[in-house]
Design an enzyme around this catalytic site. Structure first.
Site, PDB file in Angstrom:
ATOM      1  N   ARG A   1       0.789  -1.235   0.000  1.00 53.70           N
ATOM      2  CA  ARG A   1       0.000   0.000   0.000  1.00 53.70           C
ATOM      3  C   ARG A   1       0.823   1.288   0.000  1.00 53.70           C
ATOM      4  O   ARG A   1       0.375   2.297  -0.549  1.00 53.70           O
ATOM      5  CB  ARG A   1      -0.927   0.044   1.230  1.00 53.70           C
ATOM      6  CG  ARG A   1      -2.071  -0.940   1.198  1.00 53.70           C
ATOM      7  CD  ARG A   1      -2.954  -0.771   2.423  1.00 53.70           C
ATOM      8  NE  ARG A   1      -3.657   0.503   2.428  1.00 53.70           N
ATOM      9  CZ  ARG A   1      -4.838   0.718   1.859  1.00 53.70           C
ATOM     10  NH1 ARG A   1      -5.441  -0.256   1.219  1.00 53.70           N
ATOM     11  NH2 ARG A   1      -5.408   1.901   1.920  1.00 53.70           N
TER      12      ARG A   1
ATOM     13  N   SER B   1      30.184 -15.854   7.153  1.00 53.14           N
ATOM     14  CA  SER B   1      28.858 -15.491   6.647  1.00 53.14           C
ATOM     15  C   SER B   1      28.667 -13.988   6.575  1.00 53.14           C
ATOM     16  O   SER B   1      28.065 -13.457   5.628  1.00 53.14           O
ATOM     17  CB  SER B   1      27.772 -16.104   7.533  1.00 53.14           C
ATOM     18  OG  SER B   1      27.829 -17.511   7.491  1.00 53.14           O
TER      19      SER B   1
ATOM     20  N   GLN C   1      32.351  -9.987  14.819  1.00 57.15           N
ATOM     21  CA  GLN C   1      31.915 -10.789  13.677  1.00 57.15           C
ATOM     22  C   GLN C   1      31.120  -9.948  12.683  1.00 57.15           C
ATOM     23  O   GLN C   1      31.095 -10.226  11.492  1.00 57.15           O
ATOM     24  CB  GLN C   1      31.076 -11.978  14.155  1.00 57.15           C
ATOM     25  CG  GLN C   1      30.761 -12.967  13.051  1.00 57.15           C
ATOM     26  CD  GLN C   1      30.136 -14.233  13.593  1.00 57.15           C
ATOM     27  OE1 GLN C   1      28.945 -14.253  13.872  1.00 57.15           O
ATOM     28  NE2 GLN C   1      30.930 -15.279  13.743  1.00 57.15           N
TER      29      GLN C   1
ATOM     30  N   HIS D   1       2.356  28.012  21.885  1.00 57.69           N
ATOM     31  CA  HIS D   1       1.495  27.263  22.824  1.00 57.69           C
ATOM     32  C   HIS D   1       0.136  26.952  22.200  1.00 57.69           C
ATOM     33  O   HIS D   1      -0.838  26.710  22.902  1.00 57.69           O
ATOM     34  CB  HIS D   1       1.294  28.027  24.141  1.00 57.69           C
ATOM     35  CG  HIS D   1       2.545  28.622  24.690  1.00 57.69           C
ATOM     36  ND1 HIS D   1       3.434  27.889  25.448  1.00 57.69           N
ATOM     37  CD2 HIS D   1       3.086  29.856  24.572  1.00 57.69           C
ATOM     38  CE1 HIS D   1       4.464  28.656  25.780  1.00 57.69           C
ATOM     39  NE2 HIS D   1       4.279  29.855  25.254  1.00 57.69           N
TER      40      HIS D   1
ATOM     41  N   ARG E   1      19.987 -25.589   7.404  1.00 54.96           N
ATOM     42  CA  ARG E   1      19.604 -24.617   8.432  1.00 54.96           C
ATOM     43  C   ARG E   1      20.591 -23.448   8.468  1.00 54.96           C
ATOM     44  O   ARG E   1      20.925 -22.923   9.525  1.00 54.96           O
ATOM     45  CB  ARG E   1      19.519 -25.274   9.819  1.00 54.96           C
ATOM     46  CG  ARG E   1      18.516 -26.400   9.929  1.00 54.96           C
ATOM     47  CD  ARG E   1      17.104 -25.907   9.645  1.00 54.96           C
ATOM     48  NE  ARG E   1      16.132 -26.990   9.754  1.00 54.96           N
ATOM     49  CZ  ARG E   1      14.854 -26.870   9.389  1.00 54.96           C
ATOM     50  NH1 ARG E   1      14.422 -25.747   8.868  1.00 54.96           N
ATOM     51  NH2 ARG E   1      14.028 -27.890   9.523  1.00 54.96           N
ATOM     52  N   HIS E   2      21.052 -23.037   7.314  1.00 52.50           N
ATOM     53  CA  HIS E   2      22.015 -21.942   7.226  1.00 52.50           C
ATOM     54  C   HIS E   2      21.807 -21.236   5.893  1.00 52.50           C
ATOM     55  O   HIS E   2      22.058 -21.805   4.826  1.00 52.50           O
ATOM     56  CB  HIS E   2      23.445 -22.485   7.319  1.00 52.50           C
ATOM     57  CG  HIS E   2      24.468 -21.440   7.644  1.00 52.50           C
ATOM     58  ND1 HIS E   2      24.860 -20.477   6.738  1.00 52.50           N
ATOM     59  CD2 HIS E   2      25.182 -21.203   8.775  1.00 52.50           C
ATOM     60  CE1 HIS E   2      25.771 -19.696   7.299  1.00 52.50           C
ATOM     61  NE2 HIS E   2      25.991 -20.115   8.535  1.00 52.50           N
ATOM     62  N   ASP E   3      21.352 -19.978   5.949  1.00 46.71           N
ATOM     63  CA  ASP E   3      20.971 -19.292   4.711  1.00 46.71           C
ATOM     64  C   ASP E   3      22.158 -18.999   3.807  1.00 46.71           C
ATOM     65  O   ASP E   3      22.057 -19.126   2.573  1.00 46.71           O
ATOM     66  CB  ASP E   3      20.198 -18.001   5.030  1.00 46.71           C
ATOM     67  CG  ASP E   3      20.972 -17.020   5.892  1.00 46.71           C
ATOM     68  OD1 ASP E   3      21.985 -17.421   6.504  1.00 46.71           O
ATOM     69  OD2 ASP E   3      20.556 -15.847   5.986  1.00 46.71           O
TER      70      ASP E   3
ATOM     71  N   SER F   1     -15.560  10.899   3.652  1.00 50.25           N
ATOM     72  CA  SER F   1     -16.192  10.091   4.695  1.00 50.25           C
ATOM     73  C   SER F   1     -17.292   9.254   4.070  1.00 50.25           C
ATOM     74  O   SER F   1     -18.024   9.724   3.189  1.00 50.25           O
ATOM     75  CB  SER F   1     -16.771  10.995   5.794  1.00 50.25           C
ATOM     76  OG  SER F   1     -17.628  10.261   6.651  1.00 50.25           O
TER      77      SER F   1
ATOM     78  N   SER G   1      19.865 -10.840  14.285  1.00 44.44           N
ATOM     79  CA  SER G   1      19.501 -11.187  12.913  1.00 44.44           C
ATOM     80  C   SER G   1      18.013 -11.008  12.620  1.00 44.44           C
ATOM     81  O   SER G   1      17.627 -10.260  11.720  1.00 44.44           O
ATOM     82  CB  SER G   1      19.920 -12.623  12.604  1.00 44.44           C
ATOM     83  OG  SER G   1      19.562 -12.968  11.285  1.00 44.44           O
TER      84      SER G   1
END
Length: 474
Positions: A13, A105, A234, A152, A78-80, A282, A327
Site C-alpha cells: 500500500r 557469513s 563478527q 502554545h 539450516r544456514h541461509d 467520509s 539477525s
C-alpha cells in the site's frame, strides 16, 4: 498476491517499488553474489589460486538465482548463507571450490547490507530534496501573505504563510544533512574474518599481514567504499544500524510535525492538502474533506519513530564479538524503517506540491485577533503623536480587557480598534496604519528569500529535480 495470508502493507500500500526492490530477495542475493565475485577477483589479483575462468563463471550467474534450490538447501542445512553458496555452486561448477574462500557469513550478509543501505539512503536523500524543493516553491509564492502565528497553540505575533513553510523545510534540510553525514561515514566491513581478527585470511596468505590488509582495501574498493571500519567483531558495529535508524526516525519526526500543523490549519480552513475530484472524505458525511494524506504521514512517521529504540537495544546486547539475536530483529526493523520513511516522503511531496491556500479565511482569522497583536504599534503611534506613554498604556489595558469580555462572554466581534478610535487620547494616532498586517510580520518575507537562497538553492543544485513519476498510493 495471496489473499489468504498477511501481506505487509508497507509493500502493498505505501512504499515505492524502488525502495521495495532494494530490500527484495533478488537484489539482496544478487548483491551477495557480487560480493563473492569481488572477493574472488581480489584474491586472484593478490596471487591466490583463483582463475579467470572461475571468476567469469561467477560473473555470468550473478542474477540467475534458483530460489527454490536455495530454499531446499536451507531446509537441509539450516544456514541461509551456505544454502546460497550451494545454489550458486550448482550454476558455477568450475568456481564452486573457491566460492566464499576464507570468508565468514558476515562477509556477504553485512557487506551486502551496507551496500543496500547506501542505495536506500541515497534514495531517501533524493526524496528529502524533492520535498524541500516543493516547500521552497510554496514558500516563495506565499512569502508575504500575513497569517496568525501561534505559540502554545495560542494566537501570537503574525508571521507569513511562506515563512511557516520554511520552518517545515528547514527541519528536512537538517535531516538531509544527517542523511548525507551517514552516507559519508558509511564504510565497508570487507574481509574482517570470523570474529574480526582476519585469521582465516592471514592463513591464506601464509602469515603476510600486509597482503591481508591489501585484500581488505581492494575488496572495499570493489564494493564502492573508500574505507573500512577500523575494527569489528563478527559483524560491523551495530551502532551503525542505530545511527541510520535514528536519522530515519528524525525524518519521521519532522514530517509528523509538519503534517500535524497542516491538520490544524485544515481545521481552521486556512490550508488544505490536495483533494481529488472523485475523492470521498467520509463514507457517512459526504461533505467532509478529511486531511487523510497528512494523517497517513503521521501514522507512518509514528511507526518509523517507534523503531528507533529497537536498533539501540540490539546494539546494546551484542555481547563480546557478536550474538545472533540481532539477525531476526534487523530483518524486520531496518527495511521497514526505510520503507516507512520512503512512503512518508512520497506523501509529503504530494501534499507540499498541491497545498491549497485560502487567503480570505487567513485574513479573517488574523483580523479577529489583530487588534490585540497591534496594541504595541498603536501605543507607539499615539506616543509619537504627543501622548503620555503611561496613560496610553493604561487606557489600552482597560479597552483590551473590555473587548476581550465582549468576545469571550458575549461572542461578539473584537471591537478594540473601535474603542481606541473613539478615545480622544488616541485621536492623533494613525491606528489604521498601526494595524496593517503587512507591518506586523517583521522580516518574514525577507527571511523566506534568504532561506531559499542560502539553504534551498544549494540543495537544488546537489539534487536536480526531475518530474516525479512515482505513483501515489493512498
Amino acid at each position: 498476491m495471496s489473499n489468504e495470508t498477511y501481506e505487509n502493507p508497507l509493500i502493498t500500500r505505501y512504499a515505492s517499488t524502488a525502495m521495495s526492490r532494494l530490500f527484495g530477495a533478488q537484489h539482496k542475493h544478487s548483491t551477495w553474489r557480487r560480493l563473492w565475485v569481488a572477493l574472488a577477483e581480489a584474491e586472484a589479483e593478490m596471487g591466490l589460486p583463483v582463475t579467470a575462468t572461475q571468476i567469469e563463471e561467477l560473473r555470468s550467474q550473478v542474477d540467475n538465482i534458483d530460489f527454490a534450490a536455495a530454499a531446499n538447501y536451507e531446509r537441509q542445512l539450516r544456514h541461509d548463507v551456505m544454502a546460497h553458496v550451494h545454489a550458486y555452486g550448482d550454476h558455477c561448477p568450475a568456481a564452486r571450490p573457491i566460492i566464499h574462500l576464507g570468508a565468514t557469513s558476515c562477509f556477504v550478509t553485512d557487506n551486502a547490507d551496507l551496500m543496500i543501505f547506501r542505495e536506500a539512503l541515497e534514495l531517501v536523500a533524493k526524496r528529502l530534496a524533492a520535498v524541500i524543493d516543493a516547500l521552497g516553491k510554496f514558500a516563495l509564492e506565499y512569502r508575504d501573505l500575513p497569517t496568525l502565528g501561534f505559540t502554545h497553540l495560542q494566537p501570537a505575533q503574525p508571521t507569513t504563510v511562506g515563512r511557516r513553510a520554511c520552518l517545515w523545510a528547514y527541519d528536512l534540510a537538517l535531516d538531509l544533512e544527517e542523511i548525507e553525514h551517514r552516507l559519508d561515514a558509511l564504510c565497508a566491513r570487507s574481509t574482517k574474518g570470523t570474529t574480526g581478527t582476519q585469521a582465516s585470511f592471514l592463513q591464506l596468505f601464509d602469515g603476510d599481514h600486509q597482503k591481508v590488509r591489501q585484500l581488505e582495501q581492494l575488496v572495499a574498493q570493489k564494493m564502492g567504499f573508500s574505507a573500512t571500519y577500523a575494527v569489528t567483531g563478527q559483524t560491523y558495529p551495530r551502532k551503525v544500524d542505530a545511527q541510520i535508524v535514528d536519522s530515519l526516525a528524525g525524518i519521521g519526526a519532522s514530517a509528523h510535525k509538519a503534517a500535524t500543523d497542516l491538520r490544524i490549519l485544515a481545521h481552521r480552513k486556512e490550508l488544505e492538502e490536495p483533494f481529488e475530484k472523485s475523492q470521498i472524505g467520509s463514507s457517512a458525511m459526504a461533505y467532509k474533506r478529511n486531511p487523510m494524506r497528512s494523517e497517513r504521514i503521521c501514522g507512518l512517521a509514528r511507526f518509523a519513530m517507534s523503531l528507533q529504540s529497537s536498533t539501540s537495544a540490539t546494539h546494546a546486547t551484542q555481547w563480546m564479538e557478536r550474538t545472533l539475536d540481532d539477525s531476526a530483529n534487523r530483518r524486520l526493523v531496518i527495511p521497514q524503517a526505510f520503507l516507512a520513511i520512503d512512503a512518508v516522503l512520497i506523501l509529503y511531496q504530494n501534499v507540499a506540491s498541491g497545498l491549497v491556500v485560502y487567503p480570505k479565511v487567513i485574513a479573517r482569522n488574523l483580523r479577529e485577533e489583530l487588534p490585540f497583536m497591534a496594541t504595541e504599534n498603536i501605543l507607539m503611534a499615539a506616543v509619537a503623536a504627543g501622548g503620555d506613554r503611561q496613560d496610553l498604556h493604561e487606557r489600552i489595558r482597560q479597552h483590551s480587557q473590555a473587548a476581550a469580555t465582549e468576545v469571550k462572554e458575549h461572542a461578539r466581534p473584537n471591537d478594540l480598534v473601535a474603542r481606541l478610535q473613539s478615545d480622544p487620547a488616541f485621536a492623533g494616532a494613525d491606528i489604521g496604519s498601526a494595524i496593517d498586517p503587512s507591518g506586523l510580520t517583521g522580516r518574514s518575507a525577507e527571511q523566506v528569500d534568504e532561506f531559499l537562497s542560502e539553504v534551498v538553492e544549494p540543495i537544488r543544485t546537489r539534487y536536480p529535480q526531475e518530474a516525479s513519476t512515482e505513483e501515489l498510493r493512498v
